[in-house]
Design a protein around this motif. Sequence first.
Motif, short mmCIF file in Angstrom:
data_model
loop_
_atom_site.label_atom_id
_atom_site.label_comp_id
_atom_site.label_asym_id
_atom_site.label_seq_id
_atom_site.Cartn_x
_atom_site.Cartn_y
_atom_site.Cartn_z
N UNK A 7 -12.01 4.03 9.14
CA UNK A 7 -10.69 4.64 9.26
C UNK A 7 -9.61 3.63 8.86
N UNK A 8 -9.77 2.41 9.34
CA UNK A 8 -8.79 1.37 9.03
C UNK A 8 -8.81 1.08 7.53
N UNK A 9 -9.99 1.10 6.95
CA UNK A 9 -10.09 0.81 5.52
C UNK A 9 -9.37 1.87 4.71
N UNK A 10 -9.45 3.12 5.13
CA UNK A 10 -8.74 4.17 4.41
C UNK A 10 -7.23 4.03 4.56
N UNK A 11 -6.80 3.76 5.81
CA UNK A 11 -5.36 3.77 6.11
C UNK A 11 -4.61 2.62 5.48
N UNK A 12 -5.31 1.48 5.34
CA UNK A 12 -4.60 0.25 4.94
C UNK A 12 -3.85 0.33 3.62
N UNK A 13 -4.48 0.78 2.54
CA UNK A 13 -3.72 0.79 1.29
C UNK A 13 -2.49 1.70 1.34
N UNK A 14 -2.61 2.83 2.01
CA UNK A 14 -1.45 3.72 2.12
C UNK A 14 -0.31 3.02 2.83
N UNK A 15 -0.63 2.32 3.91
CA UNK A 15 0.38 1.59 4.67
C UNK A 15 1.02 0.52 3.80
N UNK A 16 0.18 -0.20 3.05
CA UNK A 16 0.69 -1.31 2.25
C UNK A 16 1.63 -0.83 1.16
N UNK A 17 1.27 0.26 0.49
CA UNK A 17 2.17 0.76 -0.57
C UNK A 17 3.49 1.21 0.02
N UNK A 18 3.42 1.97 1.12
CA UNK A 18 4.67 2.43 1.75
C UNK A 18 5.51 1.22 2.13
N UNK A 19 4.85 0.20 2.71
CA UNK A 19 5.56 -1.01 3.12
C UNK A 19 6.21 -1.70 1.93
N UNK A 20 5.49 -1.75 0.80
CA UNK A 20 6.04 -2.41 -0.39
C UNK A 20 7.30 -1.66 -0.86
N UNK A 21 7.23 -0.35 -0.88
CA UNK A 21 8.40 0.44 -1.28
C UNK A 21 9.57 0.20 -0.33
N UNK A 22 9.28 0.18 0.97
CA UNK A 22 10.35 -0.02 1.95
C UNK A 22 10.97 -1.40 1.79
N UNK A 23 10.12 -2.39 1.51
CA UNK A 23 10.64 -3.75 1.28
C UNK A 23 11.64 -3.73 0.12
N UNK A 24 11.24 -3.10 -0.97
CA UNK A 24 12.13 -3.02 -2.14
C UNK A 24 13.40 -2.24 -1.78
N UNK A 25 13.23 -1.14 -1.06
CA UNK A 25 14.39 -0.32 -0.68
C UNK A 25 15.39 -1.09 0.14
N UNK A 26 14.92 -1.79 1.16
CA UNK A 26 15.82 -2.56 2.03
C UNK A 26 16.48 -3.69 1.23
N UNK A 27 15.68 -4.36 0.41
CA UNK A 27 16.23 -5.47 -0.39
C UNK A 27 17.31 -4.97 -1.34
N UNK A 28 17.07 -3.82 -1.98
CA UNK A 28 18.06 -3.27 -2.89
C UNK A 28 19.35 -2.93 -2.16
#
Lengths: 151, 660, 176
Positions: free
Chosen positions: B203-224
């Motif tokens: 379950x963790x293996x499935x969830x991780x990439x989704x979390x990471x991509x969302x996190x990357x987008x949020x990082x860019x969003x906040x930085x912008x």
Amino acid sequence: MIKKISLTVLMVFLVSNLSFAEEAPLLAKDPELEERVKAISVELRCLVCQNQTIADSNAGLAIDLKNQVRDMLRQGMNEHQIKDFMVERYGDFVLYDPPVKGTTMVLWIGPLLMLILAFWMAVRIVRRRSRGIDLPQSSEDAARARELLKD
Amino acid sequence: MTPEIGHFAIILALCVAIAQAFFSLVGATRGYVNWMAVSRPSAYVLFFLTAFGFCCLVVSFLTNDFSVLNVASNSNSQLPWPYRLAASWGSHEGSLLLWVLMLSGWMAAVARFSKEVPKDMLSLILGVMAIVAIGFYSFLLLTSNPFDRLLPPAMDGRDLNPLLQDPGMVIHPPMLYMGYVGFSVVFAFAIAALISGRLDTTWARWSRPWTTIAWAFLTVGVALGSWWAYYELGWGGWWFWDPVENASFMPWLCGTALMHSLLVTEKRGSFKVWTVLLAIITFSLSLLGTFLVRSGVLTSVHAFATDPERGVFILGFLVFVVGSSLLLFAWRAPKVGLGGRFSLVSRESALLANNVLLVVAAASVLLGTLYPLFLDALGLGKISVGPPYFDAVFVPIMVPAMFLMGIGPIARWKKSSVPELAVKLKWAFAIAVISALLMPFAMGDWSILVSFGLLMATWIALAGLVNLWTRLKQMSSGEGRTLLGSFLAIPNAYYGMLFAHWGVAVFIVGVTLVNGYEVEKDVKMSLGNTVTIGEYTIRLDALKDLKGPNYTGVEGSMAILVDGKEVDRMFPQKRMYNVQQMPMTEAAIDTGFTRDLYISLGEPLNDGSWVVRVYLKPFVDWIWGGAFLMALGGVLAVSDRRYRRASQDEENRGEKTASS
Amino acid sequence: MTATGFLFPFFIFFGITVFLWKGLSLNPKEVPSPLIGKAAPEFTLPILNEFDARLSNSDMEGKVWLLNVFASWCGPCLVEHPILVNFAKTSDIPILGFNYKDKPQAAVQWLNRHGDPYERVVLDIDGRVGLDYGVYGVPETFLIDGRGIIRYKKIGPLTQADVSEDILPLIQELRQ
């Protein structure tokens, strides 16, 4: 002859009045005072703005308050007295640095308390876990784990 | 007709979401295979309908259809077309449409890229997301319809707020929403795990990439958002701890903790209960953010126009989604088994400490943001909580986390020891201390704060290098590879971690040096005057009248001289936007790797001179550079071949079972 | 962790939502006055239309009176003005007009056009006295008692409800 002289005089007059490469004067008459005004202004709230300090806002009230701060500094008041002056008239709301009083105790102590509590809970759980036995994984988990390890 | 068609598309989308939620959830819990088969196709249909509706709104904006209320309120015929496009999400209603577009997009992505997830789990996941969707689509249709007509139509629109007429503002909301909304995926995974009882390393293996991509987008969003505030608002600040900024920062903090927690659950099977709770908390903070920005409960420059009716709806939805998730958690979590145990000094402990620190930091930000509301509601008076509080509270909590960033990746799983770590890291620490003590002298005055900041940054950077070096050595000498071969053999996920951590170090350098060494000068400039700042002399050479598509103004031509030689020319502007009659200063910024030179025009004075503000901001772009590095790390981690290989294996296996 | 321990997050969340719910009916931008119950700040200001004359708050001692902060450039002031005009007709409580950061000529014209409920109007051209009273937006209205203590402050335009539910009862109370 007279034309040449007048022209020369005119040129000399004009050139001497050109502000070429003249250093621009600072806006503030007293830059040190301005620094102090700014240091206090960034902690005071502009009450007619949508969450801005009086330092950043150009609203009428913000400028009035900044001038008031400047006057009080010139009169020799210190930061504490100036903030008290503002609070007397506008309440604690005008301060971006919330005062430490009875009603804000939770605010100021909260983070530290949460940190201590969280760490204490975490250490307790980890210790309790360490003392226990290694729980056997379900056979499903074990099979999947074997597959993963193949990668 | 276009708005009506768009409106209808969204209504259809709501119906699809309702059907999807019903059939997916009931089908998954009852085992009706035919019903579960509905979930994936309906996700695609939902996305198609929503995208179609969104396009209808965009078309209305691009064609200047002022019979649409939203277009008349937020656009104008003189507005350049990229900003007309951005105006479609510049209002509360339009941004909600963007929200549901992102949500349906993520749902379609989950439907597409989850071949290895069992059908019933996938149904649960999509069903949960569909429930969230129902809430937002109904909110949109019932209280915030962007397709409402304005009859008779306006002659022209009220124009987009000049502050928003900027490229940064065009990409910032989409990036931010991709992040916010993206956390709904791991949330749905968590709920599905709780319902089905299948909470394990897979379950963790499935969830991780989704979390990471969302996190990357949020990082860019906040930085912008931060970068936009810096260059647009004209006073050089980049973070104000404004409630709306905090609303996006809290999910980011918890999302970061969640990524690390998922790592432990995947690798060691530990922290399962905590990870699930954190997934719920992270998305709850996204929803809370949505509430705070649109309800009028807190004052902010960013807040949308508010309406108590809307506030009630979102709050009700928030209570339903988060409340039922937490109740489900309380009911099902005790049944989840424990994972592997670990000692007090181990990588697990370091990551646990990281989680504690990040979550307490998020909780502190929440406390500060909501405290004025708490006191007011209790009748205990009105206070303001601003940067002095947040800076005082946030930074000390983050310091241990920064320190741990050097240790965590090096510590061993399950059991490590302090002497072992000390041996590995002693040189990194020593060099970090020495450079931190010496570097400030290169910049100017020495200060303890600058030195400490640099210590944290160099510590993280060097510890990362030590880690990489150790790994390379192990791969080349231990496993007989060449140096280049070792580089290539190391999985992307590892580089992801390295880049993300180095990104943090770069960020810290930016913040430390800009706070420590920035210079500001406010001067009165007439033509020909100069002002000196740092090594630069700036000379006002000309002022010319300016005419833009929807504004007029004045533009200054400033020569930049170093040692008497002209090296550059900069053009700050003061604009007056025609429709809203709003003055705006467009700062001229010379962006450099080691500093920004920032010039903004203030007010014209009676004698023809202008108030000009110049800043020299050393290393300020490292702030956003660091954030982008972090996001890049996230993308690298997700591109790791094991995800692609695993899904390829599953596909092969799936094909085999299908054909047998 | 005990079973109830797992309910902890739910209870914390529920607590927060109660506050958020209450927050929907509050106004985060309204700044309550810390001057209520305290002595009205001293001032001596010029009077509109009375050249060389000065009015000071001590001149109002012994009376219960209203101080209404207004300006000719202020839109909401126009909204509340009829209520003040009406109040002046029906009550013997004096209303002192406090012309805030305005031009005296403009104020005269404004009053001529919309009615003058004020016993006198004082001029605070630079806004310094307004600052002492914690004025941050116009209109604002203060009710001050016979001993010079501020008893009530209304931020924003006065409504009929404010007059009948808050001001008149308070005046009754003070008179006893």
